[in-house]
Each structure stands twice: as C-alpha cells, then as structure tokens.
Design a protein around this motif. Structure first.
Motif, mmCIF file in Angstrom:
data_model
loop_
_atom_site.group_PDB
_atom_site.id
_atom_site.type_symbol
_atom_site.label_atom_id
_atom_site.label_comp_id
_atom_site.label_asym_id
_atom_site.label_seq_id
_atom_site.Cartn_x
_atom_site.Cartn_y
_atom_site.Cartn_z
ATOM 1 N N GLN B 127 47.867 30.411 33.274
ATOM 2 C CA GLN B 127 48.709 30.030 34.398
ATOM 3 C C GLN B 127 48.980 28.542 34.244
ATOM 4 N N HIS B 128 50.186 28.235 33.781
ATOM 5 C CA HIS B 128 50.512 26.849 33.447
ATOM 6 C C HIS B 128 49.430 26.240 32.553
ATOM 7 N N GLU B 129 48.807 25.170 33.020
ATOM 8 C CA GLU B 129 47.866 24.481 32.127
ATOM 9 C C GLU B 129 46.500 25.161 32.079
ATOM 10 N N VAL B 130 46.281 26.108 32.976
ATOM 11 C CA VAL B 130 44.940 26.688 33.048
ATOM 12 C C VAL B 130 44.839 27.978 32.231
ATOM 13 N N LYS B 131 43.686 28.151 31.600
ATOM 14 C CA LYS B 131 43.449 29.347 30.809
ATOM 15 C C LYS B 131 42.080 29.883 31.209
ATOM 16 N N ILE B 132 42.017 31.169 31.566
ATOM 17 C CA ILE B 132 40.737 31.737 31.987
ATOM 18 C C ILE B 132 40.325 32.824 31.010
ATOM 19 N N ASP B 133 39.163 32.664 30.405
ATOM 20 C CA ASP B 133 38.606 33.705 29.548
ATOM 21 C C ASP B 133 37.733 34.587 30.440
ATOM 22 N N VAL B 139 36.689 28.644 32.126
ATOM 23 C CA VAL B 139 38.006 28.168 32.525
ATOM 24 C C VAL B 139 38.329 26.900 31.724
ATOM 25 N N PHE B 140 39.533 26.896 31.141
ATOM 26 C CA PHE B 140 39.929 25.721 30.360
ATOM 27 C C PHE B 140 41.199 25.120 30.941
ATOM 28 N N VAL B 141 41.252 23.792 31.034
ATOM 29 C CA VAL B 141 42.483 23.106 31.401
ATOM 30 C C VAL B 141 42.839 22.218 30.224
ATOM 31 N N TYR B 158 41.739 34.876 42.689
ATOM 32 C CA TYR B 158 42.341 35.403 43.919
ATOM 33 C C TYR B 158 43.662 34.685 44.193
ATOM 34 N N PHE B 159 43.648 33.376 44.007
ATOM 35 C CA PHE B 159 44.863 32.598 44.247
ATOM 36 C C PHE B 159 45.934 32.941 43.221
ATOM 37 N N ILE B 160 45.541 33.068 41.956
ATOM 38 C CA ILE B 160 46.512 33.376 40.907
ATOM 39 C C ILE B 160 47.128 34.754 41.140
ATOM 40 N N GLY B 161 46.303 35.686 41.610
ATOM 41 C CA GLY B 161 46.806 37.026 41.910
ATOM 42 C C GLY B 161 47.728 37.052 43.122
ATOM 43 N N ASN B 162 47.704 35.996 43.902
ATOM 44 C CA ASN B 162 48.553 35.923 45.103
ATOM 45 C C ASN B 162 49.411 34.662 45.081
ATOM 46 N N LYS B 163 49.895 34.347 43.897
ATOM 47 C CA LYS B 163 50.612 33.069 43.819
ATOM 48 C C LYS B 163 51.852 33.078 44.719
ATOM 49 N N LYS B 195 37.444 23.080 48.374
ATOM 50 C CA LYS B 195 37.446 21.645 48.124
ATOM 51 C C LYS B 195 36.881 21.358 46.722
ATOM 52 N N ASN B 196 35.771 22.034 46.415
ATOM 53 C CA ASN B 196 35.146 21.825 45.102
ATOM 54 C C ASN B 196 36.058 22.281 43.963
ATOM 55 N N LEU B 197 36.662 23.464 44.148
ATOM 56 C CA LEU B 197 37.549 24.017 43.120
ATOM 57 C C LEU B 197 38.698 23.062 42.866
ATOM 58 N N LYS B 198 39.280 22.584 43.956
ATOM 59 C CA LYS B 198 40.436 21.700 43.870
ATOM 60 C C LYS B 198 40.055 20.413 43.125
ATOM 61 N N ARG B 199 38.904 19.878 43.508
ATOM 62 C CA ARG B 199 38.441 18.623 42.900
ATOM 63 C C ARG B 199 38.220 18.792 41.395
ATOM 64 N N LYS B 200 37.531 19.860 41.017
ATOM 65 C CA LYS B 200 37.214 20.087 39.611
ATOM 66 C C LYS B 200 38.486 20.243 38.779
ATOM 67 N N LEU B 201 39.451 20.998 39.327
ATOM 68 C CA LEU B 201 40.691 21.241 38.573
ATOM 69 C C LEU B 201 41.504 19.961 38.460
ATOM 70 N N THR B 202 41.583 19.207 39.554
ATOM 71 C CA THR B 202 42.357 17.967 39.538
ATOM 72 C C THR B 202 41.745 16.967 38.556
ATOM 73 N N GLU B 203 40.406 16.903 38.575
ATOM 74 C CA GLU B 203 39.722 15.977 37.670
ATOM 75 C C GLU B 203 40.000 16.305 36.213
ATOM 76 N N ALA B 204 40.172 17.622 35.946
ATOM 77 C CA ALA B 204 40.419 18.052 34.568
ATOM 78 C C ALA B 204 41.898 17.897 34.196
ATOM 79 N N GLY B 205 42.722 17.516 35.155
ATOM 80 C CA GLY B 205 44.105 17.242 34.854
ATOM 81 C C GLY B 205 45.090 18.343 35.217
ATOM 82 N N TYR B 206 44.673 19.233 36.072
ATOM 83 C CA TYR B 206 45.553 20.306 36.512
ATOM 84 C C TYR B 206 46.390 19.801 37.685
ATOM 85 N N GLY B 207 47.643 20.228 37.747
ATOM 86 C CA GLY B 207 48.518 19.778 38.825
ATOM 87 C C GLY B 207 48.034 20.262 40.171
ATOM 88 N N ASN B 208 48.499 19.632 41.214
ATOM 89 C CA ASN B 208 48.055 20.024 42.545
ATOM 90 C C ASN B 208 48.855 21.227 43.037
#
Lengths: 432, 222
Positions: B127-133, B139-141, B158-163, B195-208
């Motif tokens: 999903q865009h920059e994110v890749k889930i094995d 999870v890779f960004v 859950y979010f990706i399934g309901n984008k 909050k944690n999920l958002k922080r971790k993804l943003t820190e890894a460089g995923y868009g908001n």
C-alpha cells in the motif's frame, strides 16, 4: 421441630398415664370393699354358728362355762365375756401388732361384736378376721399398674418407630425428589407410587403444580429465545445503516457525534442480545461436547488479551497458580465463564486497584479490590448489576451461574480484606 | 473484484453493497436466485446468509465445495451458536461473522479472504510505501522494517481493508478485542494503539494517511 407421630404419641401416653393413675384408687376401693363385705359376712356366719351352739348348751351351766373358757383360751383376741346388758351388734377395723404371724408389723383386723344370752346370762362375743392391709393392697395395685403402663409405653415407642419408618417412607422419598428437582430439566418429578390417600393427593397436587410451572417456564424461555433471535436481523440492519451513514460526505462533527452515540448504545443492545441468546442456549444444553480443559492456560491467555484494559485502569494483576487445574466441560463455555469473571473484576476495580487470580487443583478464585460487600443474593441474577453506572450487560454473572449449574459446579461470592472474591469450585460432576 | 451478497433482508444487502464500493457487488435474496448466480458466474468472495427463503445456506456451501470452486465464502448469520460456526467452517467456509456486525469488520474480512485466495503465493500486501509480509508478520516502509505490535499490525490491516472509509472508535474497539470490546466504557486503549501506530509509521517515513475524523473515528486516506 417434632415429628408428627411423636406429637401424637405424647398425647396418647399422657392420656394413658392419667387413666392408669385414676385406676389405682378405683381398684383399691373396689378390692377393699369386696374384702370388707366378704369378711363381715364371714364373721357373722362364725358368730351365728357359735351363738347357736352356746345357746344349745344353755341348760348345762358347767358345760357352757367350760366351752366359753375353751373358746377364750383358743381365741384370745376374739373373746366371750359376760356383760350386764345386751347391746346392738357393731363392727370395727383395727390395726395392731400380732405375735402370731411371726413378723413385727401392723396387721389389720376386721371384727364383729355381737351379743347373746345363754343360761340367763348376757354375753358379748367378739369375732375377728385378719384382713389384707390397705397399704399393701394399694402398693400391689400400683406396682401392677406401673408395670402395665411401662409395657404400654415400650410398645408404643417400638410401634411408633416402626410405623414412622413405614408410614412416612413414601413421604420422605417425595421430599427427596422435590429437593433434587430442577425446573430447568423440564421433566415431571418421578414421584413414588403410594396407596395412601393423603400422599396420593399430595402427589397429584405437586404434579399439577409442576406441569403448570414447566409450561410457564417453557413459554418464557421460548419467548426470550425467539425475541433475541428475531432481534439479530433488525440490529444488523441498524448497525449497517449507521456505518453507512458515517461515510456520508459533508457530515458535521455534531452529526458524527450523534452517530457514535447511537453506535455505542446499539453495540450495548447487541451484546445484551447475544448474551441472552447464549443463556438460552446454555439452558437448552446446546453445548454438549465435553473435553478436558486446562484452566491456568486459559486464564493466562485471557489476562494477556485483557492487558489493554488492565493498563488503562492501572490495575496490578497477581496470578497465583501453584497446581494445575483441569476440568471437564465445553471449552467455549469454560472460556466464557472465566472471561466474564475476569472482565467483571476489571470493570469494578477502581483505578490503580489490584486483582488476584488464585488457581488451585479444584477451584479458581478471582479477587479484586473494592469498597464494600455486594448483595450476594442479587449478584447472580439477570440484570441486577450492583452499580448503577456499570457498562456491563448485567448478564455476565448470570451466565457464570448458568454454566456452573450446567456442570454442577459451585460459584460463590465473599468480601474479605477489602476485596471481592468470586470463587468457582469445580467439585462434583455433571448432574444427571 | 466481484462479490455476491446472498441475503434475504433487502435493507441489509443494500447497506453491504453500499459500503463495499471497492468491489462489484451482486445480490441474491432467495435460495433459487443464489443458485442461479453461482451456476452462471464465479466470484472472488460470496457473503452467505444461512437462513434463506427456499433453503438452507449450508446446502449452497456444500454444492460449492463439491464442485471444488475457488470462490471465497464468508457466512453472515444470525445463528451464532458455536455448532453453527463449526459446521460452517468445517464445511469449507473461509470465515464466519455473526449478526449484528460492523461493516468495516465485514470489509476487513472480505479483504483478507480475497487476499488469501488471490495472493496465496505472495502473502505480501503493498500500500503505497508500506509493504506487509503476512507470513513473517513484518512491516516494511521503503525497505526498512517497522517493529509493530500484534495489535498495531492488526489495526493497520483493518485500515487498509477499509481504505477511504470512516471507521468509528466503537468498531475499532470491537475489532481489537472481540466480545470483550466495550465492556469498558472508554475507548482510550484504541486511541493509544492508533497513536503508537501513527508515530511508528511516520518516523519510518510513511505519509500521513491516517486521519482523525471529528474525534469520533478514523480514516485511512489514499
């Protein structure tokens, strides 16, 4: 509390005692009267015969005097003495010591004093007969009466015991059956056959009562079942419409808040409904499959899943499982039981409180800190949540009790050292 | 992606098709209609209600399995007894969801069933920059691994399934802890995980992409 037959027996025995006691003076008076009458007659006959014989000797004064002398010598107590004038006959009864009987005690004598003339001289003649002493008579009668009374008493007691066993056997059996009866089984009580009218009418009454109850119970159960089941679809529709509504473009914050509030209440209704269906299913015995379930593992797994809630409320959980605890039952039901107990504890523990789960070989106990004891009689009933602000469905503990009843386990509540303790003892097996 | 919704309640069927706009949805309201559609076409996923006018949904399931069809099947039923679930799943259904359910929950399950059926060899979701094995649960960004907890990964899927859909906090809470869900009034723990999920993804460089909607829900916007 007294036995019915014992109550009867006491009255019977008291009555018998009174009758026996009253019979003692009656017997005595009758026996004494017979004694006196007979002895009086005897004395009169003896006196009359003697008088006749003496009068025959009237002409021969010497022979007469010799005979009187001989009589007086043979019978010193009953003497013949010359007197100046004739008098009326009289009787007397006297107690005195007699040397003749050989024993030193008072003897009773019944005497007759009679007068006669022989050879122109008036004589007074006394005839005496020993009569049974009244105190001897009365003690003999009392002794015999007491003996018979004791015989009667012993007989009554024995008969009572035997009768009680026989007569009340069907009754005790009925009471036992009634105590063991569970309306949820929805079957008639197998009451014993009896040919006693009273018991049979009791049984008829019980049977009628039970069938009425079964019918009412079934009706109510079916209603809950059907109502809950029929509610699922409309609930699903409302739920889906709300989710859809949330996707509408240009929704304001206020509208969104309203949807969330509706969603919140709806999920509560859904949970209540799910739990009602679950209760109905447990009651219907739809969880037939049984397996060996290990409690400690499930508790660990559940508390792991509940980590979020524990952290959220800052609750310290202490797990104490020294031994393994395995039970036989439906795994899903056991899990529901433990989930409900744990969630119940988490929900009612104040922020920063503590919880303790103790698992021993035959029981599991879950405790949480609290302020005051809860009303135990209401706790396990449907929709009787102790706290008004609770977020629960009010069915959790009712389900716990239902599951315990299904398997014959004991669930109990206690308040000790500022903690609520809920304990399930996995004793006994499934009730047949 | 083609979906068949076999549901006799018209309103519910309409809601489902209205929500699952990422797919082409067809509906069947009776046993016969469903049979006709299944005979004529194949689907990526079939949503199957068990109590249908004209017959039991389980019979349709049997037929599909006899023909060795590859359509994904999710049972949607008001019958939520353990036995029904077990019968359904052992007879070959891929998933089982009891009424009433949240539409995002259904969407997430549909997504996961289709993903399993279609990408069974890959097991990787992009999903865009994110890749889930999905197999190793990593999870890779942009090639860098992001360490996520089980719940965070669960939320992400859950979010990706309901984008592009708004998901309420309540639905998220129920998804995360199932039946235990909102036994507690507050949904604070949902907020903490997000909050944690958002922080971790943003820190890894995923868009908001994860947006807060009015404070009552969230949306994964791509």
């Amino acid at each position: 509390m007294k036995k019915l037959l014992d109550r009867n027996l006491k009255a019977f025995l008291l009555y018998a005692l009174v009758v026996f006691l009253a019979s003692v003076p009656a017997y005595f008076l009758i026996v004494d009267f017979i004694w006196r009458t007979e002895l009086h007659e005897h004395n009169e006959i003896v006196a009359m015969r003697a008088k006749e014989n003496f009068q025959r000797l009237s002409g021969d004064t010497a022979a007469l005097n010799a005979s009187i002398d001989a009589w007086n010598r043979i019978q010193p107590e009953a003497g013949i003495v010359p007197v100046n004038a004739m008098d009326e006959d009289s009787v007397y009864t006297v107690y005195r010591y007699t040397s003749l009987s050989g024993h030193e005690e008072l003897d009773r004598f019944h005497g007759l004093i009679s007068y006669f003339t022989a050879g122109g001289q008036a004589y007074k003649m006394t005839v005496e007969t020993n009569i049974e002493e009244s105190y001897e008579t009365i003690s003999a009668i009392t002794a015999v009466t007491a003996l018979f009374f004791l015989l009667l008493l012993a007989g009554f007691l024995l008969l009572n015991k035997k009768l009680s066993k026989q007569l009340w056997a069907p009754f005790h059996e009925t009471v036992g059956k009634l105590e063991a009866y569970d309306l949820k089984s929805q079957s008639q009580i197998p009451l014993p056959q009896t040919d006693i009218i009273e018991f049979e009418s009791l049984h008829a009454g019980i049977r009628k009562l039970i069938s009425g109850n079964i019918a009412a119970y079934r009706e109510q159960k079916e209603f809950t079942e059907n109502a809950s089941h029929e509610l699922q679809t409309p609930l699903a529709i409302v739920q889906s419409k709300l989710d859809l509504f949330l996707q509408t473009e240009g929704l304001t914050e206020e509208q969104s808040g309203i949807i969330e509030a509706a969603n919140h209440s709806l999920s509560r209704v859904s949970r209540i409904n799910r739990n009602l269906v679950l209760l109905a299913k447990i009651e219907n015995g739809q969880f037939a499959s049984e397996e060996t379930v290990e409690i400690t593992g499930i508790v660990k797994e559940l508390t792991g899943e509940m980590e979020d809630f524990l952290t959220e409320k800052n609750i310290r959980l202490e797990l104490d499982a020294p031994g393994t605890c395995t039970v036989t039952g439906n795994a899903a039901l056991v899990e529901i039981l433990l989930t409900n107990l744990l969630m119940n504890a988490i929900r009612h523990t104040p922020d920063g409180g503590e919880m303790r789960a103790v698992i021993s070989s035959g029981s599991v106990s879950i405790a949480n800190s609290g302020a005051s004891p809860l009303p135990e009689d209401k706790l396990f009933k449907r929709f009787s949540s102790a706290a008004a602000h609770t977020t629960g469905t009010g069915l959790g503990l009712a389900i716990v009790r239902q599951i315990c009843q299904l398997y014959g386990w004991q669930v109990g509540y206690g308040f000790r050292d500022g903690m609520h303790h809920f304990t399930v003892a996995f004793t006994g097996g499934k009730e047949e | 992606m083609k979906l068949l919704v076999i549901e006799d309640e018209a309103e519910l069927a309409a809601s489902i098709t209205g929500y699952l706009t990422d797919y082409t949805c067809e509906t069947a309201a009776t046993f016969t209609q469903a049979l006709e559609k299944i005979d004529m076409y194949t689907y990526d996923c079939i949503l199957l209600d068990l109590t249908l006018p004209g017959g039991d949904g389980l019979r349709l399931l049997d037929m599909l399995k006899k023909e060795k069809r590859n359509d994904g099947i999710i049972i949607i039923s008001a019958r939520n007894a353990m036995e029904d679930k077990i019968t359904g799943l052992t007879n070959g259904a891929d998933d089982y969801i009891a009424k009433p359910f949240h539409l995002p929950e259904l969407a997430a399950r549909v997504y996961s069933v289709i993903r399993r059926k279609q990408f069974s060899s890959a097991n990787v979701v992009e999903q865009h920059e994110v890749k889930i094995d999905l197999l190793s649960k990593k999870v890779f960004v942009e090639g860098n691994e992001v360490p996520l907890t089980k719940k965070e990964l669960d939320l992400l899927l859950y979010f990706i399934g309901n984008k592009n859909k708004v998901i309420s906090k309540g639905a998220l809470a129920e998804h995360l802890s199932g039946d235990m869900a909102d036994m507690l009034d507050s949904h604070a723990f949902v907020y903490a995980h997000i909050k944690n999920l958002k922080r971790k993804l943003t820190e890894a460089g995923y868009g908001n992409y994860l947006k807060n909607v009015y404070g009552t829900g969230y949306k994964w916007e791509v």
